[in-house]
Design a protein around this motif. Structure first.
Motif, PDB file in Angstrom:
ATOM      1  N   SER A 119     -13.325  22.611  13.745  1.00  0.00           N
ATOM      2  CA  SER A 119     -12.483  23.024  15.100  1.00  0.00           C
ATOM      3  C   SER A 119     -11.534  23.676  15.689  1.00  0.00           C
ATOM      4  N   ASN A 120     -11.452  24.183  14.228  1.00  0.00           N
ATOM      5  CA  ASN A 120     -10.213  24.752  13.980  1.00  0.00           C
ATOM      6  C   ASN A 120     -10.843  26.932  14.142  1.00  0.00           C
ATOM      7  N   THR A 121     -11.786  26.767  13.990  1.00  0.00           N
ATOM      8  CA  THR A 121     -12.223  28.295  14.189  1.00  0.00           C
ATOM      9  C   THR A 121     -12.463  28.147  15.794  1.00  0.00           C
ATOM     10  N   LEU A 122     -13.342  26.988  16.359  1.00  0.00           N
ATOM     11  CA  LEU A 122     -13.068  27.021  17.313  1.00  0.00           C
ATOM     12  C   LEU A 122     -11.688  27.262  18.708  1.00  0.00           C
ATOM     13  N   ASP A 123     -10.657  26.744  18.103  1.00  0.00           N
ATOM     14  CA  ASP A 123      -9.257  27.018  18.435  1.00  0.00           C
ATOM     15  C   ASP A 123      -9.125  28.503  18.446  1.00  0.00           C
ATOM     16  N   ALA A 124      -9.334  29.251  17.013  1.00  0.00           N
ATOM     17  CA  ALA A 124      -9.049  30.862  17.038  1.00  0.00           C
ATOM     18  C   ALA A 124      -9.746  31.534  17.920  1.00  0.00           C
ATOM     19  N   ILE A 125     -10.652  30.863  17.627  1.00  0.00           N
ATOM     20  CA  ILE A 125     -11.537  31.916  18.802  1.00  0.00           C
ATOM     21  C   ILE A 125     -11.257  31.643  20.150  1.00  0.00           C
ATOM     22  N   PHE A 126     -11.110  30.509  20.439  1.00  0.00           N
ATOM     23  CA  PHE A 126     -10.590  30.650  22.254  1.00  0.00           C
ATOM     24  C   PHE A 126      -8.616  30.986  22.424  1.00  0.00           C
ATOM     25  N   THR A 127      -8.311  31.484  20.791  1.00  0.00           N
ATOM     26  CA  THR A 127      -6.521  31.831  20.687  1.00  0.00           C
ATOM     27  C   THR A 127      -7.309  33.143  21.636  1.00  0.00           C
ATOM     28  N   LEU A 128      -8.087  33.792  20.150  1.00  0.00           N
ATOM     29  CA  LEU A 128      -8.491  35.778  20.533  1.00  0.00           C
ATOM     30  C   LEU A 128      -8.956  35.842  21.813  1.00  0.00           C
ATOM     31  N   LEU A 129      -9.842  35.009  22.139  1.00  0.00           N
ATOM     32  CA  LEU A 129     -10.724  35.194  24.136  1.00  0.00           C
ATOM     33  C   LEU A 129      -9.915  35.677  24.615  1.00  0.00           C
ATOM     34  N   ASP A 130      -8.555  34.568  24.508  1.00  0.00           N
ATOM     35  CA  ASP A 130      -7.389  34.353  25.930  1.00  0.00           C
ATOM     36  C   ASP A 130      -6.399  35.402  25.652  1.00  0.00           C
ATOM     37  N   ASP A 131      -5.932  36.300  24.138  1.00  0.00           N
ATOM     38  CA  ASP A 131      -5.337  37.387  24.051  1.00  0.00           C
ATOM     39  C   ASP A 131      -5.999  38.343  24.978  1.00  0.00           C
ATOM     40  N   LEU A 132      -7.383  38.927  24.581  1.00  0.00           N
ATOM     41  CA  LEU A 132      -8.664  39.128  24.890  1.00  0.00           C
ATOM     42  C   LEU A 132      -8.610  40.362  26.524  1.00  0.00           C
ATOM     43  N   LYS A 133      -8.448  39.326  27.759  1.00  0.00           N
ATOM     44  CA  LYS A 133      -8.426  39.237  28.803  1.00  0.00           C
ATOM     45  C   LYS A 133      -9.877  40.465  28.758  1.00  0.00           C
ATOM     46  N   VAL A 134     -11.168  39.534  28.630  1.00  0.00           N
ATOM     47  CA  VAL A 134     -12.502  40.249  29.346  1.00  0.00           C
ATOM     48  C   VAL A 134     -13.174  39.463  29.236  1.00  0.00           C
ATOM     49  N   SER A 135     -14.146  39.934  30.256  1.00  0.00           N
ATOM     50  CA  SER A 135     -15.076  38.154  30.885  1.00  0.00           C
ATOM     51  C   SER A 135     -15.875  37.876  29.137  1.00  0.00           C
ATOM     52  N   THR A 136     -15.848  36.600  29.008  1.00  0.00           N
ATOM     53  CA  THR A 136     -16.747  35.642  28.384  1.00  0.00           C
ATOM     54  C   THR A 136     -17.267  35.019  28.650  1.00  0.00           C
ATOM     55  N   VAL A 137     -18.642  34.968  27.680  1.00  0.00           N
ATOM     56  CA  VAL A 137     -19.923  34.008  28.031  1.00  0.00           C
ATOM     57  C   VAL A 137     -20.132  33.410  26.597  1.00  0.00           C
ATOM     58  N   PHE A 138     -19.867  31.937  26.933  1.00  0.00           N
ATOM     59  CA  PHE A 138     -20.656  31.717  26.272  1.00  0.00           C
ATOM     60  C   PHE A 138     -21.961  31.563  26.242  1.00  0.00           C
ATOM     61  N   GLU A 139     -22.933  31.493  24.385  1.00  0.00           N
ATOM     62  CA  GLU A 139     -24.285  30.810  24.422  1.00  0.00           C
ATOM     63  C   GLU A 139     -24.580  29.839  24.051  1.00  0.00           C
ATOM     64  N   GLY A 140     -26.001  29.900  24.456  1.00  0.00           N
ATOM     65  CA  GLY A 140     -26.245  28.351  23.896  1.00  0.00           C
ATOM     66  C   GLY A 140     -25.507  27.204  24.518  1.00  0.00           C
ATOM     67  N   ILE A 141     -25.311  27.043  25.596  1.00  0.00           N
ATOM     68  CA  ILE A 141     -24.606  25.828  26.553  1.00  0.00           C
ATOM     69  C   ILE A 141     -26.077  25.270  26.325  1.00  0.00           C
ATOM     70  N   GLU A 142     -26.328  23.321  25.639  1.00  0.00           N
ATOM     71  CA  GLU A 142     -27.089  22.746  25.623  1.00  0.00           C
ATOM     72  C   GLU A 142     -26.393  21.685  26.314  1.00  0.00           C
ATOM     73  N   THR A 143     -25.805  21.241  26.386  1.00  0.00           N
ATOM     74  CA  THR A 143     -24.830  19.981  26.288  1.00  0.00           C
ATOM     75  C   THR A 143     -23.737  20.276  27.632  1.00  0.00           C
ATOM     76  N   GLN A 144     -24.057  18.148  28.283  1.00  0.00           N
ATOM     77  CA  GLN A 144     -22.681  18.940  29.132  1.00  0.00           C
ATOM     78  C   GLN A 144     -21.126  18.768  28.316  1.00  0.00           C
ATOM     79  N   GLN A 145     -20.460  18.455  27.312  1.00  0.00           N
ATOM     80  CA  GLN A 145     -20.172  18.032  26.601  1.00  0.00           C
ATOM     81  C   GLN A 145     -19.643  18.896  26.358  1.00  0.00           C
TER      82      GLN A 145
END
Ligand SMILES: Nc1nc2c(ncn2[C@@H]2O[C@@H]3COP(=O)(O)O[C@H]4[C@@H](O)[C@H](n5cnc6c(=O)[nH]c(N)nc65)O[C@@H]4COP(=O)(O)O[C@H]3[C@H]2O)c(=O)[nH]1
Length: 508
Positions: A428-454
């Motif tokens: 969860s720490n890694t995910l938090d860091a990724i989301f913060t980084l992506l928020d700063d980058l301001k480019v379109s983001t695609v999450f690959e491999g979404i397999e569940t509703q969660q």
């Protein structure tokens, strides 16, 4: 490996041999010291019938001895075997004497009574024991090159057996590559040291049959390895030929996986993925044949076949729906292909859709040649095409890439998506860091491999504008299925919901 196993078993066998020598030595030494004290204690008059009878009883019950003699003034005057001597026999000069305890020892000396056999003898001032040459026969080593040495703490060697000079072994008692030595002192109860050795450890000491078996096994293994390598090579060669043929005949086909805007559930684009079915190899995974094409210089052809087929199939859809985009994978080799851009332009112009509807996915596989990649990317961007950084988070130089490459999209690798819902706090720490980084980058983001509703909900909660791709929405499919999917919405296909409470809307 086999040499290590042989050496290990040599060590174990030598350990067992040392125990056997220690036990026999303890038995011989305790027999001798008991006899010295029993005969002393008996207090019979010297060489009387009673004393001779006692000595004979001992001799017959102890096979370690060849005779027991009575001494007077360092001369033998009677013995258990010979009875009273007509004239006393003087003792030879001992090999070693211990003043303090009053004991003498003779090593490999002619039997003092018969003068024929070489024996070991031990005496005090009253009694002489002649040790049988076969006293240690039960522990004669079976191994070629193995021996033992019994030594006292003043360096004297009362007994030794083996192919090497015992002095040499005692002086250099360390094991070496051509000699295994084990030494233990004070374990017999008599203060002596027991040293055992193997002068031919490993393969050196093995008999011819053993070596022959090892050679045969090695030969069979070499032949098997050779056959495996040859058949692997043949397999590679026939796969290379098959891939070349498939490319020539354009048998590589393309499937499409929809890309969805998570907050609306709308399909905003699709990724073209190459597929190859071979009558002999079956369905070959794209990771495999793409790598194979890269290794065999077939990448320019593969990329052209895929681009031509993907645009050929999806071109009309792209022309009719300018908000849809098509993602195409490029390899590093493609980036430095000078004619590729013209080829892409030609295919696109045939179908009359906008350049920015094509998004080229590149994967960081190496930090080298960075400037060249930057220039190639600039050429694509200058013609209006868009660039997507694929497998974000798994490459070599994410941040430096991001700052220099003009990417308009980032595809977060599915390994990150799969961390969602994991109980590990590091995830969860890694995910938090990724989301913060992506928020700063301001480019379109695609999450690959979404397999569940969660996973879909989690991404949406952290990144409102995220796009997603994965089996939760749809697996890669044919263009006809994709068109149907877009027009009907995926709910009717798979009966699965979009992220949160968003309803999927038919497109076009
Ligand atoms: N576990 C899981 N997997 C999912 C899910 N959704 C999609 N995928 C798979 O993830 C891969 C996404 O493609 P990629 O990252 O570009 O990774 C691609 C791409 O790097 C390469 N590749 C495929 N087609 C081409 C091509 O035409 N050219 C080049 N250069 N590479 C290609 O092969 C890779 C593997 O392709 P695929 O096997 O088709 O595997 C695809 C897709 O089928 C999901 O929910 N769960």
């Amino acid at each position: 490996m086999s040499l290590l196993l042989v050496l290990h078993s040599d060590n174990e066998r030598l350990e067992a041999y040392q125990q056997a020598v220690t036990q026999t030595t303890s038995e011989v030494y305790s027999t001798l010291s008991n006899l010295f004290s029993e005969i002393n204690k008996a207090q019979h008059s010297i060489c009387s019938d009673a004393e001779l009878k006692l000595m004979r009883q001992y001799l017959w019950t102890h096979s370690e001895l060849t005779d027991i003699a009575r001494l007077q003034d360092k001369q033998i005057i009677c013995s258990a075997s010979w009875g009273k001597l007509a004239s006393p026999i003087p003792l030879p000069v001992p090999t070693k004497s211990w003043q303090k305890s009053g004991f003498y020892h003779w090593r490999n000396t002619k039997d003092a009574l018969q003068g024929t056999l070489d024996v070991n003898m031990i005496a005090n001032n009253k009694i002489l024991m002649l040790v049988a040459p076969n006293a240690y026969s039960s522990i004669s080593p079976e191994e070629l090159g193995t021996g033992f040495i019994i030594s006292t703490n003043d360096g004297y060697i009362p007994n030794a057996f083996g192919p090497i000079d015992p002095e040499d072994i005692i002086k250099n008692s360390q094991s070496s590559f051509n000699r295994l030595v084990h030494q233990k002192c004070g374990t017999t109860g008599s203060g002596v040291c027991i040293t055992v050795y193997n002068s031919k450890p490993g393969l050196l000491g093995k008999d011819h049959t053993f070596l022959l078996v090892i050679c045969l096994i090695s030969l069979v293994l070499s032949v098997l390895i050779y056959i495996t390598l040859i058949s692997l090579n043949n397999h590679r060669n026939s796969m290379r030929k098959a891939l070349k043929r498939a490319l020539r005949r354009k048998e590589i086909y393309v499937v499409f996986q929809p890309k969805v805007q998570l907050k609306t559930g709308r399909v905003v684009g699709m990724e073209a993925l190459a597929r190859w079915h071979h009558h002999k190899f079956g369905q070959v995974p794209p990771d495999v044949f793409v790598n194979f094409a890269e290794e065999n210089g077939l990448m320019p052809t593969l990329t052209r076949v895929v681009i031509e087929k993907a645009i050929g199939l999806a071109g009309d859809l792209l022309r009719q729906s300018s908000h849809l985009s098509l993602n195409l994978n490029l390899s590093m080799a493609d980036l430095s292909d000078p004619m590729l851009l013209n080829f892409i332009d030609f295919q696109r112009q045939n179908h009359e859709f906008n350049a920015e509807q094509l998004i080229f996915e590149i994967t960081e596989t190496s930090a080298s040649g960075f400037e060249q990649i930057e220039q190639s990317v600039d050429r694509f961007v200058s013609r209006g095409y868009r660039i997507s950084l694929d497998d974000f988070g798994t490459g070599y130089a994410n941040l430096s890439w991001l700052s220099k490459i003009k990417a308009s999209e980032i595809k977060v690798d599915r390994s990150f998506t799969h961390m969602i819902g994991s109980p590990h706090s590091t995830h969860s720490n890694t995910l938090d860091a990724i989301f913060t980084l992506l928020d700063d980058l301001k480019v379109s983001t695609v999450f690959e491999g979404i397999e569940t509703q969660q996973q879909a909900d989690y991404v949406l909660n952290h990144c409102r504008d995220a796009l997603g791709q994965g089996w939760h929405y749809a697996k890669p499919m044919s263009i006809e299925q994709l068109q149907q999917f877009i027009s009907q919405g995926y709910v009717s296909l798979d009966n699965i919901r979009p992220a949160s409470s968003v309803t999927i809307r038919p497109m076009v």
